[in-house]
Design a protein around this motif. Structure first.
Motif, PDB file in Angstrom:
ATOM      1  N   GLU A 167      -2.479   2.135  -6.393  1.00  0.00           N
ATOM      2  CA  GLU A 167      -1.074   1.768  -6.657  1.00  0.00           C
ATOM      3  C   GLU A 167      -0.945   0.379  -7.280  1.00  0.00           C
ATOM      4  O   GLU A 167      -1.551  -0.584  -6.839  1.00  0.00           O
ATOM      5  CB  GLU A 167      -0.250   1.839  -5.349  1.00  0.00           C
ATOM      6  CG  GLU A 167      -0.871   1.190  -4.134  1.00  0.00           C
ATOM      7  CD  GLU A 167      -1.683   2.162  -3.295  1.00  0.00           C
ATOM      8  OE1 GLU A 167      -2.220   3.132  -3.841  1.00  0.00           O
ATOM      9  OE2 GLU A 167      -1.814   1.937  -2.102  1.00  0.00           O
TER      10      GLU A 167
ATOM     11  N   ASP B 178      -4.502  10.829  -0.012  1.00  0.00           N
ATOM     12  CA  ASP B 178      -4.448   9.621  -0.845  1.00  0.00           C
ATOM     13  C   ASP B 178      -5.727   8.805  -0.631  1.00  0.00           C
ATOM     14  O   ASP B 178      -6.403   8.950   0.385  1.00  0.00           O
ATOM     15  CB  ASP B 178      -3.231   8.770  -0.463  1.00  0.00           C
ATOM     16  CG  ASP B 178      -3.011   7.614  -1.438  1.00  0.00           C
ATOM     17  OD1 ASP B 178      -2.442   6.589  -1.032  1.00  0.00           O
ATOM     18  OD2 ASP B 178      -3.432   7.725  -2.615  1.00  0.00           O
ATOM     19  N   ASN B 179      -6.068   7.952  -1.591  1.00  0.00           N
ATOM     20  CA  ASN B 179      -7.128   6.949  -1.447  1.00  0.00           C
ATOM     21  C   ASN B 179      -8.542   7.487  -1.272  1.00  0.00           C
ATOM     22  O   ASN B 179      -9.358   6.848  -0.613  1.00  0.00           O
ATOM     23  CB  ASN B 179      -6.817   6.016  -0.257  1.00  0.00           C
ATOM     24  CG  ASN B 179      -5.436   5.472  -0.289  1.00  0.00           C
ATOM     25  OD1 ASN B 179      -4.623   5.722   0.587  1.00  0.00           O
ATOM     26  ND2 ASN B 179      -5.126   4.709  -1.339  1.00  0.00           N
TER      27      ASN B 179
ATOM     28  N   MET C 227       0.783  -1.233   0.000  1.00  0.00           N
ATOM     29  CA  MET C 227       0.000   0.000   0.000  1.00  0.00           C
ATOM     30  C   MET C 227       0.826   1.302   0.000  1.00  0.00           C
ATOM     31  O   MET C 227       0.475   2.257   0.702  1.00  0.00           O
ATOM     32  CB  MET C 227      -0.981  -0.008   1.177  1.00  0.00           C
ATOM     33  CG  MET C 227      -0.355  -0.140   2.542  1.00  0.00           C
ATOM     34  SD  MET C 227      -1.642  -0.221   3.822  1.00  0.00           S
ATOM     35  CE  MET C 227      -0.666  -0.751   5.208  1.00  0.00           C
TER      36      MET C 227
ATOM     37  N   ASP D 157      -2.418   9.882   4.521  1.00  0.00           N
ATOM     38  CA  ASP D 157      -2.325   8.539   3.943  1.00  0.00           C
ATOM     39  C   ASP D 157      -2.428   7.475   5.024  1.00  0.00           C
ATOM     40  O   ASP D 157      -1.943   6.358   4.860  1.00  0.00           O
ATOM     41  CB  ASP D 157      -0.996   8.397   3.183  1.00  0.00           C
ATOM     42  CG  ASP D 157      -0.982   7.171   2.280  1.00  0.00           C
ATOM     43  OD1 ASP D 157       0.111   6.689   1.966  1.00  0.00           O
ATOM     44  OD2 ASP D 157      -2.083   6.689   1.908  1.00  0.00           O
TER      45      ASP D 157
ATOM     46  N   LYS E 147      -8.238   5.644   6.950  1.00  0.00           N
ATOM     47  CA  LYS E 147      -9.112   6.504   6.125  1.00  0.00           C
ATOM     48  C   LYS E 147     -10.207   7.176   6.953  1.00  0.00           C
ATOM     49  O   LYS E 147     -10.635   8.262   6.632  1.00  0.00           O
ATOM     50  CB  LYS E 147      -9.694   5.688   4.975  1.00  0.00           C
ATOM     51  CG  LYS E 147      -8.621   4.924   4.180  1.00  0.00           C
ATOM     52  CD  LYS E 147      -7.386   5.774   3.856  1.00  0.00           C
ATOM     53  CE  LYS E 147      -6.210   4.922   3.467  1.00  0.00           C
ATOM     54  NZ  LYS E 147      -4.928   5.704   3.433  1.00  0.00           N
TER      55      LYS E 147
HETATM   56 MG   LIG Z   1      -2.461   5.272   0.565  1.00  0.00          MG
END
Ligand SMILES: [Mg+2]
Ligand SMILES: O=C(NCCO)c1cc(-c2ccc(F)cc2)cc(O)c1O
Length: 214
Positions: free
Chosen positions: A199, A169-170, A40, A141, A144
């Motif tokens: 990724e 991110d994400n 990740m 990151d 979440k």
């Molecule tokens: Mg991430």
């Protein structure tokens, strides 16, 4: 005894990257995770977007939430001006042990301070314990479901100034719906979505860049 995925990532760095060469560390991790086993890290595709935002902001102070193995930590720090500092927070001690070695291999110890602990506990201590005024750039990151509470916490602790940039991110995969709704609807942020992929995969994901308006 069985090695862990972070240990195998460190092995790939020590085997394939040149000490003191951050870009070779980034390349070694990407090659390993694309060809041997997924991990990740923000990765090469989203990493290019990260690079462009870092270069545009040219930050003197950076906060990274979620170190993992140090891939994005090294990627960001390799682009910072001489006296700039990056503080990275990691909750998982096993990840932290590996990240310290990846950061050392890249030769970036002087630019990076890795702090172990929960972001919710450490953010309120930033000013007093780490001598930070405000952050020019924050890379989110970590877990979440912590993106939104930690963003509100950074605001409350006076760690954001007019023009501070949050890069998350994400925001699609695994997804951060509450965070996305907040920064996109709040009058105090100017948000922009950079469409990309999870990724090392073809799955959609992306980065959300949000400028704090003060
Ligand atoms: Mg991430
Ligand atoms: O949890 C994450 N980070 C915090 C770790 O302490 C994370 C997870 C994933 C991911 C995992 C499993 C899957 F199926 C899809 C995505 C990707 C990422 O880029 C991430 O940062």
């Amino acid at each position: 005894t069985q090695s862990t995925r972070p240990q195998r990532i460190l092995g790939a760095v020590q085997q394939n990257a040149t000490r003191g060469d951050p870009r070779s560390v980034v390349r070694a991790i990407d090659q390993y995770c694309r060809n041997q086993e997924w991990a990740m890290n923000v990765g090469d595709e989203k990493g290019c977007i990260l690079d462009s935002v870092v270069s545009e902001v040219n930050p003197a102070t950076v906060l990274e939430l979620g170190t993992y193995c140090g891939y994005s930590t090294v990627r960001i720090a390799s682009l910072l001006p001489p006296h700039a500092k990056l503080i990275t927070l990691e909750f998982n001690p096993e990840f932290a042990v590996i990240a310290r070695q990846v950061i050392a291999w890249a030769g970036l110890e002087d630019k990076i301070q890795l702090v172990e602990g929960a972001s919710g506990d450490l953010i309120p201590k930033m000013k007093e314990q780490f001598g930070v005024e405000t952050f020019d750039l924050v890379f989110l990151d970590h877990w979440k479901d912590r993106y939104l509470p930690d963003t509100k916490l950074m605001e409350e602790c006076g760690l954001l100034r007019k023009g501070s940039v949050l890069l998350a991110d994400n925001v699609i995969c695994p997804g951060t719906p509450e965070y996305l709704e907040f920064v996109r609807s709040s009058p105090r942020y100017e948000s922009q979505y950079f469409k990309s992929h999870l990724e090392y995969t073809k799955v959609e994901d992306g980065l959300e860049k949000s400028v704090f308006l003060g």
